[in-house]
Design an enzyme around this catalytic site. Structure first.
Site, PDB file in Angstrom:
ATOM      1  N   SER A  36      87.329  84.745  62.901  1.00 34.35           N
ATOM      2  CA  SER A  36      86.460  84.801  64.061  1.00 34.35           C
ATOM      3  C   SER A  36      86.182  83.444  64.685  1.00 34.35           C
ATOM      4  O   SER A  36      87.095  82.768  65.129  1.00 34.35           O
ATOM      5  CB  SER A  36      85.163  85.500  63.685  1.00 34.35           C
ATOM      6  N   HIS A  37      84.903  83.024  64.682  1.00 28.04           N
ATOM      7  CA  HIS A  37      84.525  81.786  65.358  1.00 28.04           C
ATOM      8  C   HIS A  37      84.874  80.545  64.539  1.00 28.04           C
ATOM      9  O   HIS A  37      84.703  79.430  65.026  1.00 28.04           O
ATOM     10  CB  HIS A  37      83.026  81.795  65.646  1.00 28.04           C
ATOM     11  N   ASP A  72      85.125  84.379  71.638  1.00 26.70           N
ATOM     12  CA  ASP A  72      85.434  83.656  70.397  1.00 26.70           C
ATOM     13  C   ASP A  72      86.856  83.931  69.905  1.00 26.70           C
ATOM     14  O   ASP A  72      87.652  84.570  70.583  1.00 26.70           O
ATOM     15  CB  ASP A  72      84.402  83.993  69.317  1.00 26.70           C
ATOM     16  N   ASP A  80      88.321  85.937  67.781  1.00 25.78           N
ATOM     17  CA  ASP A  80      88.859  87.295  67.690  1.00 25.78           C
ATOM     18  C   ASP A  80      88.361  88.204  68.807  1.00 25.78           C
ATOM     19  O   ASP A  80      88.569  89.418  68.760  1.00 25.78           O
ATOM     20  CB  ASP A  80      88.556  87.904  66.322  1.00 25.78           C
ATOM     21  N   ASP A  84      85.345  89.195  69.871  1.00 25.32           N
ATOM     22  CA  ASP A  84      84.215  90.124  69.788  1.00 25.32           C
ATOM     23  C   ASP A  84      82.897  89.496  70.257  1.00 25.32           C
ATOM     24  O   ASP A  84      81.902  90.195  70.394  1.00 25.32           O
ATOM     25  CB  ASP A  84      84.080  90.743  68.385  1.00 25.32           C
ATOM     26  N   ARG A  85      82.887  88.185  70.506  1.00 29.06           N
ATOM     27  CA  ARG A  85      81.645  87.553  70.984  1.00 29.06           C
ATOM     28  C   ARG A  85      81.755  87.207  72.463  1.00 29.06           C
ATOM     29  O   ARG A  85      82.857  87.059  72.994  1.00 29.06           O
ATOM     30  CB  ARG A  85      81.371  86.262  70.227  1.00 29.06           C
ATOM     31  N   LYS A  97      81.434  94.580  67.899  1.00 27.11           N
ATOM     32  CA  LYS A  97      80.962  93.923  69.097  1.00 27.11           C
ATOM     33  C   LYS A  97      82.183  93.626  69.981  1.00 27.11           C
ATOM     34  O   LYS A  97      83.305  93.582  69.484  1.00 27.11           O
ATOM     35  CB  LYS A  97      80.165  92.674  68.765  1.00 27.11           C
TER      36      LYS A  97
END
Ligand code: VG1
Ligand code: CO
Length: 543
Positions: A113-114, A277, A279, A281-282, A376
């Site tokens: 992710s992030h 981000d 992946d 999702d943010r 998300k």
């Protein structure tokens, strides 16, 4: 093709955190590390015989190699099929959608992710279940137990699967279908929003900047915003996913998306800015000279969601993670709908969404989503914002000012103390936890403590209980400080200190957040003794 059974033994430290297992990339590349964990997932979910699974990731270093291993292990474990994003690419929300749309047994999502990517940075793997959402606490516990008991894993020996060509091939008895990673997701977005209105907005000269941060959202944003909705070429920047995210930190906040912030606060800035981000999702939302905190964004979306076709009939309810500000609670109250407070991490929203109790969910860490998937979804949030901007004809700043006038403003900030030695971080948490009972009624930095507790959550749908989910201290007048340790880092400990203060007087809605929150920060630092216990006099990141 005969599956090989390879003898192995448990590898310490394979406990999933807030969102799957995250480690240094080199750790994931060590002998048996990935294989042990994949077999433990397969065993933990009760096997994959005859099932089809979705596989894809955010394109970071080791993504493609890890996918080849997962496919060979799925073949050896008797799975019937795998649906894989072309080039090994699937954003987390797109993977969630594919899992649901194809009615599969779940999916493997490769992402940290992030967290930064690269051979010297981070890698991660998580399993999402048949509802498209992150494995529940119960399933996660079974996976972890399997990592501690593993004695062998199964894998077939085979040539690499061609991940770049759309179509179906076989790997032993496993059918591998390579799909366009964007197409199904783009179609879903079009079914939720009024693309005609958004197209008209762009055609009228509305300008936007979308920073994909060299991560997975680039192809999705380019296809939807530029190619479909007619945003000007160049609206999407940093739009080609790279294995190390352009050596950046794909975390959409004012610190790591500084270039975008500078542009949005500069002369002749675009009308609307957003970032996502690693992946996808943010999301970060920023208007012209108007940053929107994720907590406020959730509240704004809840207040205006009815402007988008998918939510025209109103919301069933909303949910937010505990550290997220209470802004959305006030909107929910006005709409007469329920608002649930869950622990940090998307896995806790799944039961509420599946049961139809909530339509929108969000977290202060720039995650917002709805019942369209079980993750998300960064680009979804951006499109909902665009639909609202197009329908209302108002600017981001006007919309925020109206929200604050109607509901008061929850000034909000998160202070992260990263890479703290684990025992020092524990000393902060243990010390504060031990003092909680004595705090109510005491005065600190001019504020009176009204409550102090450790958050625990009883899931209203499946009855499961999650304990030790963060320390909360409430102050008179609606201010609050929360402390918790991050569950996504790969080195040392990260202390997250979340600060919030509700302001309702009309002439105090325009202060800098630092000013409005100063007393809460002082009180939180005094109560936790953080500086003395960690030797840190300031946070690494303030969002
Ligand atoms: C962080 C965020 C949390 C989020 C999680 C996964 O967890 O605080 O809100 O759900 O990351 O997001 P933690 O345990 O480090 O605070 V993602 O986009 O990194 O999968
Ligand atoms: Co993410």
């Amino acid at each position: 093709m005969q599956p090989d059974t390879v003898a192995t033994q448990p590898i310490a430290g394979q406990k999933p955190g807030t969102s799957g297992l995250r480690k240094k990339t080199r750790t994931f590349m060590e002998p048996h590390f990935l294989e042990n964990y994949v077999q433990s997932i397969i065993d933990g979910i009760g096997g994959v015989v005859g099932q089809t699974l979705v596989v894809g990731g955010d394109g970071r270093y080791f993504n493609d190699r890890a996918i080849q291993v997962i496919l060979r292990m799925l073949a050896a474990n008797g799975a019937a099929g795998a649906v894989v994003g072309q080039g090994g690419i699937l954003s987390t929300p797109a993977a969630s959608h594919l899992i649901r749309k194809r009615g599969t047994g779940g999916g493997f999502i490769l992402s940290a992710s992030h967290n930064p990517g690269g051979i010297d940075a981070d890698f991660g793997l998580k399993f999402n279940g048949p509802n498209g959402g992150p494995a529940s606490e119960g399933v996660t516990a079974k996976i972890f137990a399997a990592t501690e008991a593993i004695t062998e894993y199964r894998i077939v020996e085979a040539q690499d699967v061609d991940l770049d060509t759309i179509g179906t091939s076989t790997l032993g008895d496993l059918s591998v279908e390579i799909v366009n990673p964007v197409a199904d997701y783009a179609e879903l977005m079009e079914s939720l929003f009024d693309f005609g209105k958004i197209r008209a907005l762009f055609a009228s000269g509305f300008r936007m900047r979308f920073d994909a941060m060299h991560a997975v959202t680039g192809p999705y944003a380019t296809a939807i915003l530029e190619d479909t909705l007619g945003a000007a070429t160049g609206t999407v920047i940093n739009g080609t996913p790279s294995p190390d995210f352009g050596q950046g930190h794909p975390d959409p906040n004012p610190v790591w998306a500084k270039t975008l912030m500078d542009e949005m606060y500069g002369d002749d800035s675009p009308d609307f800015g957003a970032a996502s981000d690693g992946d996808g999702d943010r999301n970060m939302i920023v208007g012209r000279r108007q940053y929107v905190t994720p907590s406020d964004s959730l509240a704004l979306l809840a207040a205006h969601a009815h402007r988008a076709p998918a939510y025209a009939n109103g919301l069933a309810g909303v949910a937010r993670s505990m550290p997220t500000s209470g802004a959305v609670d006030r909107v929910a109250e006005a709409q007469g709908i329920d608002c649930y407070e869950t622990p940090t991490g998307w896995k806790f929203f799944g039961t509420l969404l599946d049961a139809g109790k909530v339509t929108l969910c969000g977290e202060e860490s720039a995650g917002t989503g709805s019942d369209h998937v079980r993750e998300k979804d960064g680009l979804w949030a951006v499109l909902l914002w665009l639909n609202i901007l197009a329908d209302s004809g108002q600017s981001v700043a006007d919309l925020m000012a109206a929200l604050w006038r109607d509901f008061g403003r929850c000034y909000y900030s998160r202070h992260d103390y990263e890479d703290v030695e684990v025992d020092k971080a524990n000393a902060v948490m243990d010390g504060l936890r031990a003092r909680l009972a004595t705090l109510p009624g005491t005065q600190v930095a001019g504020l009176t403590v009204t409550f102090a507790d450790e958050f625990a959550y009883d899931d209203p749908v499946d009855g499961s209980r999650a304990e030790a989910q963060g320390l909360r201290i409430g102050f008179e007048g609606g201010a609050r400080a929360v402390f918790r340790l991050s569950g996504t880092g790969t080195v040392g400990a990260t202390i997250r200190m979340y600060l919030e203060r509700l302001e309702t007087s009309a002439d105090a809605l325009d202060q800098p957040a630092e000013t409005a929150l100063r007393p809460v920060v002082d009180a939180a630092l005094t109560l936790s003794d953080l500086a003395a216990l960690t030797g840190r006099d300031s946070p690494n990141v303030i969002t």
